[in-house]
Design an enzyme around this catalytic site. Structure first.
Site, short mmCIF file in Angstrom:
data_model
loop_
_atom_site.label_atom_id
_atom_site.label_comp_id
_atom_site.label_asym_id
_atom_site.label_seq_id
_atom_site.Cartn_x
_atom_site.Cartn_y
_atom_site.Cartn_z
N ALA A 163 0.75 -0.82 8.68
CA ALA A 163 0.13 0.24 9.49
C ALA A 163 -1.23 -0.26 9.96
O ALA A 163 -1.85 -1.10 9.31
CB ALA A 163 -0.03 1.49 8.63
N GLU B 55 0.50 -2.10 -0.30
CA GLU B 55 -0.34 -0.90 -0.18
C GLU B 55 -1.18 -0.64 -1.42
O GLU B 55 -2.29 -0.12 -1.34
CB GLU B 55 0.54 0.34 0.10
N GLU C 121 8.63 -1.61 5.84
CA GLU C 121 9.33 -0.31 5.90
C GLU C 121 10.16 -0.22 7.17
O GLU C 121 11.29 0.29 7.15
CB GLU C 121 8.31 0.83 5.81
#
Ligand code: 3H9
Length: 671
Positions: A63, A125, A105
């Site tokens: 992200a 993460e 993901e």
């Protein structure tokens, strides 16, 4: 599809190539393009399958962290993932470089994964105080089982493509061209219904597996919120239907994302990258470094030698005393052998490294080195005489570096005829392991010498931070302030064990007194020079010089575990009596305030004096050189999170007047 995505065709296969340099972070534009691409593949009747690939050096690295802390924008990554997985035509991920976080993901939402043999796949993460928030904790256990998923997510360590293939995370390793291989896979899958990860079952495991995993990594997980959350979310994958597990994952993820640890660890991520950017130097010409020289084969010198050797840089190791040189070489060999037995290095690489060290007791042998790091005894007269000699014998253009941790670099540079070549490279012990390198800029250090130091640091796996030339530079100057406070509190009545416990509960691996005992209380102390004016000196006078003598602030028996010492306590109490200091008890909160905030005050002074370039550089120094707990972001960030006006208030409550430098920062903060 805009600049960010290209749509091409390979027969009936559509190839969607995303391009968001430098690491294809999944920004809002990338997310939109992915959703649009999947919809277009569904809408075009002659497309039988879709390949998702990335341009540039990597697949999606996660992200976009720059969007964190701002309001979320649609489409969310969860929607992208669900759109891909729900597609009616097969979607194939073509993975090169790194598929990390949200990148993996996306790959797991694809129906097949084809990877380049050099690719790495991971869910890091946890290192940001987070966990995967777009089905990652639900998909991964379904693909690789709970035990492997725990390792990959809770430890945050990526796996190589071949390992990913073995555990079932990747379907194929591309032999030739990656996108061609992905298209071939797409063709073979085109007629079958999409194979959806969510339709698999994550096999439950016994409670023992979770318990043992937590215990095995208790040290690593200490203080962190994310690992517990990750374990709960992976467990949900085995206990709940996919949609419910995904909802649970999202709830936990959002809580972590809004928490202070995520904010702090994101700060650390950017701070460590920012540290490498020195205004006026960035991108500048660097000198070529092919060989190194190291002066001194003690603990520091041999650690520095190993750091160079491990990066493939041959070293000429100079030590005047042949017996000490022999000991240094034996130490280097022992460390490299240890790396082989722990699997960190192959035997071949260790042998290659060993054969690349050339020991010598003749300083003239350093004449051809591109960079020479002096790691001799910390005394100005010794450093001056070494640098006077180096100035003459080193080849033109060679960089002359001192590993001094306190001394005046300009005075050292001043004895040479080439001060522009002189720089401080302050390594931390053990130098082959500790990440930090303080790069000290002298008055006359040339810009290309600084640029070279930063480049070299990266090559040998260090995080470099620029410091101006001041006593103790950034780290040790702040450490001295903490030490002074800790010792003052001991004199005023706090026990060393209480002070240590408070700092260890805050997240440090070791409190100031245990650390002092380990390093030795007699650094720079001699019986002749002792004035008995500090408790350290008094302890040294009593033969209590730290762990190596079995006694310091603590007593040490055979197991080297510190035990509270009545003798040390009596010495400290006697010292207090002599000075007329009344002793009283301390509460833990006061101890913590007194350990942390005077350091922050010193940090503010370092900034005001221009010794440190940025607050975040101070954080990077303390995180990587002194074991400051990462999840609090470093001293300056922690102070900001607490609120600088609050920090100044607490300093006053301790009877300490905040410096003008800190007051100015606090006033800016509250303005
Ligand atoms: C996540 O994915 C959450 C999801 O599960 C859930 C969402 C719902 N964003 O490191 P480098 C920049 S969390 C923005 O020097 P390298 C970096 O700042 C994310 N920017 O290169 C630097 O900028 P600059 C999980 C990013 O080759 C430049 O790229 N993913 C991001 O040594 C080059 O970076 C991760 O935690 C990002 N995600 O290493 C992976 N990543 O040049 C984080 C990098 O202006 N990234 N930048 O200083 C990495 O580990 C390394 O960057 C990587 C490349 C291994 C990819």
């Amino acid at each position: 599809m805009g600049d960010i995505a290209a749509w091409t065709r390979n027969g009936a296969i559509a190839v969607l190539t995303l391009d968001n340099p430098p690491v294809n972070a999944i920004s809002q534009a990338v997310r939109s393009a992915l959703v649009e691409g999947v919809k277009r593949a569904a809408a075009e009747p002659d497309v039988s399958a879709l390949v998702i690939a990335c341009a540039g050096r990597t697949f999606f690295a996660g992200a976009d962290l720059k969007e964190f802390g701002k309001p979320s924008t649609e489409p969310f990554l969860t929607e992208v993932v669900d759109t891909i997985e729900g597609a009616g035509k097969p979607v194939i991920a073509a993975i090169h470089g790194s598929a990390l976080g949200g990148g993996l993901e996306i790959a797991m939402a694809c129906h097949y994964r084809v990877a380049h043999a050099d690719a790495r796949l991971g869910l890091p993460e946890v290192t940001l105080g987070l966990m995967p928030g777009a089905r990652g904790t639900q998909h991964l256990p379904r693909l690789v089982g709970v035990s492997k998923a725990l390792e990959i997510i809770a430890l945050g360590e990526p796996v190589s493509a071949p390992e990913a293939r073995t555990i079932g995370l990747v379907d194929e390793i591309a032999e030739g061209d990656l996108v061609e291989a992905a298209c071939a896979k797409a063709r073979s899958a085109a007629d079958a219904p999409p194979r959806r990860t969510r339709e698999r079952v994550a096999q439950p495991v016994s409670d023992d597996i979770y318990e043992q995993f937590s215990q095995r990594h208790a040290k690593k997980f200490r203080g962190l919120d994310a690992p517990k959350a990750i374990i709960a979310s992976i467990r949900a994958a085995t206990e709940l239907p996919f949609e419910d597990g995904a909802r649970r994952e999202r709830d936990i993820f959002l809580k972590l994302r809004a928490g202070p640890q995520n904010e702090a660890l994101r700060h650390v991520f950017f701070a460590e990258r920012e540290a490498g950017k020195v205004p006026g130097i960035e991108g500048g010409e660097a000198r070529v470094i092919e060989t190194a020289g190291v002066i001194g084969s003690g603990t520091m010198g041999s650690g520095i030698t190993i750091a160079f050797l491990s990066a493939g840089i041959p070293v000429t190791l100079y030590e005047r005393d042949p017996a000490a040189l022999k000991r240094g070489l034996a130490h280097i060999r022992m460390v490299l052998d240890g790396n082989v037995s722990s699997g960190r290095m192959t035997r071949e690489a260790a042998d290659r490294a060993l054969s690349a060290v050339q020991p010598t007791s003749d300083m003239a042998a350093l004449a051809n080195a591109d960079v020479i790091v002096e790691a001799a005894y910390e005394r100005m007269d010794i450093k001056r005489s070494i640098f006077a000699e180096l100035g003459e014998l080193a080849k033109p253009g060679a960089i002359l570096a001192s590993n001094t941790s306190y001394l005046d670099l300009d005075e050292i540079a001043g004895v040479t005829s080439r001060p522009a070549d002189v720089i401080g490279l302050h390594f931390f012990s053990p130098a082959n392991i500790m990440k930090l390198l303080e790069v000290v800029r002298g008055r006359e250090t040339a810009p290309d010498v600084i640029a070279t130091a930063f480049k070299l640091a990266k090559r040998i796996g260090k995080i470099a931070v620029l410091s101006g030339n001041a006593w103790g530079f950034i780290g040790n100057r702040m450490l001295a302030v903490r030490r002074e406070q800790a010792e003052a509190m001991a004199v005023e009545g706090a026990s060393p064990a209480q002070v240590d416990r408070v700092l260890e509960n805050f997240g440090f691996a070791m409190g100031p007194f245990r650390m002092g005992d380990l390093a030795g209380l007699d650094l720079g102390w001699t019986p002749e020079s002792s004035t008995g004016s500090t408790i350290r000196e008094r302890l040294c006078e009593a033969g209590r010089r730290g762990q190596k003598t079995g006694a310091g602030f603590y007593d040490y028996r055979d197991d080297r575990k510190p035990a509270p010492s009545q003798e040390a306590e009596a010495i400290i109490a006697g010292f207090a009596r002599d000075r007329g200091i009344t002793r009283s008890s301390f509460d833990d909160a006061e101890i913590l305030d007194r350990l942390l905030w005077p350091m922050v005050d010193e940090g503010a002074k370092l900034l005001a004096e221009g010794i440190a370039l940025r607050e975040s550089d101070i954080d990077v120094v303390w995180l990587n050189g002194y074991g400051w707990p990462r999840w609090t972001g470093g001293p300056m960030f922690h102070a900001r999170q607490t609120g600088l006006p609050e920090v100044t208030r607490r300093l006053r409550a301790l009877g300490i007047a905040p410096s003008d430098a800190l007051m100015n920062l606090a006033n800016e903060d509250s303005a």
